[in-house]
Design a protein around this motif. Structure first.
Motif, PDB file in Angstrom:
ATOM      1  N   GLU A 121     -13.189   3.385  16.041  1.00 24.83           N
ATOM      2  CA  GLU A 121     -11.986   2.582  15.808  1.00 24.83           C
ATOM      3  C   GLU A 121     -11.520   2.726  14.368  1.00 24.83           C
ATOM      4  O   GLU A 121     -10.897   1.841  13.807  1.00 24.83           O
ATOM      5  N   ARG A 122     -11.824   3.856  13.761  1.00 23.74           N
ATOM      6  CA  ARG A 122     -11.493   4.067  12.352  1.00 23.74           C
ATOM      7  C   ARG A 122      -9.991   4.219  12.170  1.00 23.74           C
ATOM      8  O   ARG A 122      -9.360   5.107  12.739  1.00 23.74           O
ATOM      9  N   ILE A 123      -9.404   3.334  11.424  1.00 21.08           N
ATOM     10  CA  ILE A 123      -7.994   3.398  11.069  1.00 21.08           C
ATOM     11  C   ILE A 123      -7.908   3.547   9.556  1.00 21.08           C
ATOM     12  O   ILE A 123      -8.465   2.737   8.816  1.00 21.08           O
ATOM     13  N   LEU A 124      -7.235   4.575   9.109  1.00 15.89           N
ATOM     14  CA  LEU A 124      -7.118   4.808   7.667  1.00 15.89           C
ATOM     15  C   LEU A 124      -6.159   3.792   7.055  1.00 15.89           C
ATOM     16  O   LEU A 124      -5.081   3.537   7.592  1.00 15.89           O
ATOM     17  N   SER A 125      -6.570   3.240   5.938  1.00 12.77           N
ATOM     18  CA  SER A 125      -5.700   2.287   5.238  1.00 12.77           C
ATOM     19  C   SER A 125      -4.598   3.032   4.500  1.00 12.77           C
ATOM     20  O   SER A 125      -4.652   4.263   4.348  1.00 12.77           O
ATOM     21  N   ALA A 126      -3.614   2.302   4.028  1.00 13.16           N
ATOM     22  CA  ALA A 126      -2.519   2.924   3.277  1.00 13.16           C
ATOM     23  C   ALA A 126      -3.053   3.624   2.037  1.00 13.16           C
ATOM     24  O   ALA A 126      -2.616   4.728   1.683  1.00 13.16           O
ATOM     25  N   ALA A 127      -4.025   2.988   1.376  1.00 16.15           N
ATOM     26  CA  ALA A 127      -4.610   3.583   0.170  1.00 16.15           C
ATOM     27  C   ALA A 127      -5.353   4.882   0.507  1.00 16.15           C
ATOM     28  O   ALA A 127      -5.288   5.862  -0.240  1.00 16.15           O
ATOM     29  N   GLU A 128      -6.062   4.906   1.658  1.00 16.14           N
ATOM     30  CA  GLU A 128      -6.783   6.115   2.066  1.00 16.14           C
ATOM     31  C   GLU A 128      -5.812   7.226   2.459  1.00 16.14           C
ATOM     32  O   GLU A 128      -6.038   8.397   2.134  1.00 16.14           O
ATOM     33  N   ILE A 129      -4.729   6.862   3.140  1.00 13.96           N
ATOM     34  CA  ILE A 129      -3.709   7.866   3.492  1.00 13.96           C
ATOM     35  C   ILE A 129      -3.114   8.475   2.234  1.00 13.96           C
ATOM     36  O   ILE A 129      -2.930   9.696   2.137  1.00 13.96           O
ATOM     37  N   ARG A 130      -2.820   7.635   1.258  1.00 14.79           N
ATOM     38  CA  ARG A 130      -2.266   8.122  -0.004  1.00 14.79           C
ATOM     39  C   ARG A 130      -3.242   9.068  -0.691  1.00 14.79           C
ATOM     40  O   ARG A 130      -2.872  10.140  -1.178  1.00 14.79           O
ATOM     41  N   LEU A 131      -4.509   8.684  -0.719  1.00 12.40           N
ATOM     42  CA  LEU A 131      -5.528   9.486  -1.389  1.00 12.40           C
ATOM     43  C   LEU A 131      -5.727  10.829  -0.678  1.00 12.40           C
ATOM     44  O   LEU A 131      -5.829  11.880  -1.326  1.00 12.40           O
ATOM     45  N   ILE A 132      -5.754  10.803   0.645  1.00  8.79           N
ATOM     46  CA  ILE A 132      -5.932  12.051   1.409  1.00  8.79           C
ATOM     47  C   ILE A 132      -4.744  12.983   1.191  1.00  8.79           C
ATOM     48  O   ILE A 132      -4.915  14.175   0.909  1.00  8.79           O
TER      49      ILE A 132
END
Length: 395
Positions: free
Chosen positions: A212-223
């Motif tokens: 159920e891993r959902i990337l956070s906005a901060a993780e999306i930005r970092l990736i």
């Protein structure tokens, strides 16, 4: 004559004879055979001493059959007599020991490794490339320890041991996928007359934890900020912007891209559910694809070493994040995050399902037969809104 140790030790070829069989009086067909053996030595044939063996001869219908029980030097008379007695009993019940021996020898060459190769050759034209690679990995690599074992000798315990080793090395999910692949292989073998049963039946299925891993906005930005302009980087950006599956984009062909209509058109053999699927191109996706060089190739992206690129990306993310890695994530998390993100910005669930090419909810079962709406305009609007949202998050 009763063939005992004392008797057979005295038996020798009569003068002028090269082959002689003495039969036992108590068990019909049980015999002791002595044959002259000649071998080449110094360019000429010479006597090498007689060979001695136990045989069993019987009649089946109008045919006379003979088979060798074994070498007399390796099998004692009492044991040979016991074997011959069992064969005699089988013949009286209508059995054919010689045929059974031939079948046993033939079946011993039907190893699991040979079966796996036959099964994979059969499946190659029926499965998508991604599924084919996965099944090949499970059967060729994870089940390698059983490849030399005859098919009929693979039992439930052997399968259970293999699955336990897979779970220990790669986790419960891989063990379950290996179990499914091996069971399908044996089911096919039973239909083809290669296997008598399926030893996978009855083995334990591991309990899996739903991801159920959902990337956070901060993780999306970092990736996104860690991605280069390489083809791998482009593939991951398109995955996030479209919610598509990895193989659908990594193996994208130029013939599947229609810049005039602004869509990516995937045929049924390229999708998981075997249904054709159109993905409207948002402005960012169009821009990413338009700059890709064709160079006369059918595919947009050359063959990618996805696992290596993912490791390198994780290292870049860790450096960019001050030495702190983000929690484990997979390529499929981009798809899940895209679906969740579209829901958060107000896209309706049935439109998200259409974007993802899901057959569930309102399109499942009988309802799906009467609801075949493609939602082309709605999908385009949803992906354009998601495109704008991702750009804001990244910037």
């Amino acid at each position: 004559m009763k063939l005992t140790s004392a008797v057979v030790d005295k038996l020798a070829l009569p003068t002028g004879k090269t082959d002689k069989i003495w039969f036992d009086d108590s068990i019909s067909g049980f015999g002791y055979r002595v044959r002259a053996v000649r071998k080449w030595k110094s360019g000429a044939l010479s006597n090498a001493g007689p060979s001695r063996s136990w045989i069993f001869q019987y009649r089946l219908g109008t045919q006379s059959r003979r088979l060798t029980i074994g070498d007399a030097s390796a099998i004692k008379p009492a044991k040979a007599r016991e074997i011959a007695g069992n064969m005699h009993a089988k013949v009286r019940l209508g059995g054919d020991p010689a045929l059974e021996k031939q079948q046993a020898i033939a079946r011993s060459s039907d190893t699991l490794g040979n079966l796996v190769q036959k099964y994979l050759d059969r499946q190659r034209t029926q499965l998508r490339p991604g599924s084919m690679r996965a099944i090949t990995r499970y059967l060729q690599r994870h089940c390698a320890s059983l490849h030399r074992v005859p098919v009929d000798s693979v039992d439930r315990r052997a399968v259970a041991n293999v699955l336990a080793n897979v779970e220990k090395a790669s986790g419960a999910v891989s063990a379950n996928r290996a179990r499914t692949a091996l069971s399908a292989c044996f089911s096919w073998a039973m239909k083809e007359g290669i296997a008598a049963s399926n030893p996978v039946v009855g083995t334990s299925q591991r309990q899996e934890k739903s991801r159920e891993r959902i990337l956070s906005a901060a993780e999306i930005r970092l990736i996104c900020n860690s991605l280069s302009d390489s083809q791998y980087g482009t593939v991951l950006k398109i995955l996030l912007l479209t919610g598509a599956r990895l193989n659908e984009i990594a193996q994208l062909r130029w013939s599947e891209i229609d810049f005039q209509r602004g869509v990516i058109s995937l045929s049924g053999d390229r999708t998981k559910n075997k249904r054709p699927h159109e993905v409207p191109m948002s402005p960012s996706v169009r821009a990413l694809l338009e700059v890709q060089p064709k160079n006369g190739h059918e595919n947009c992206f050359r063959s990618l070493d996805v696992a290596r690129h993912k490791r390198e990306l994780d290292e870049t993310i860790t450096k960019l994040n001050g030495g702190e890695p983000i929690p484990h994530w997979t390529h499929h998390d981009l798809r899940r995050s895209a679906a969740t993100g579209m829901a958060e910005i107000g896209v309706q669930p049935h439109i998200i399902e259409a974007v993802l090419n899901h057959i569930s909810g309102h399109k499942a079962g009988v309802a799906g037969i009467y609801n075949r709406a493609a939602y082309s305009n709605e999908k385009r609007d949803a992906l354009n809104r998601w495109d704008s949202h991702v750009l804001k998050v990244v910037e």
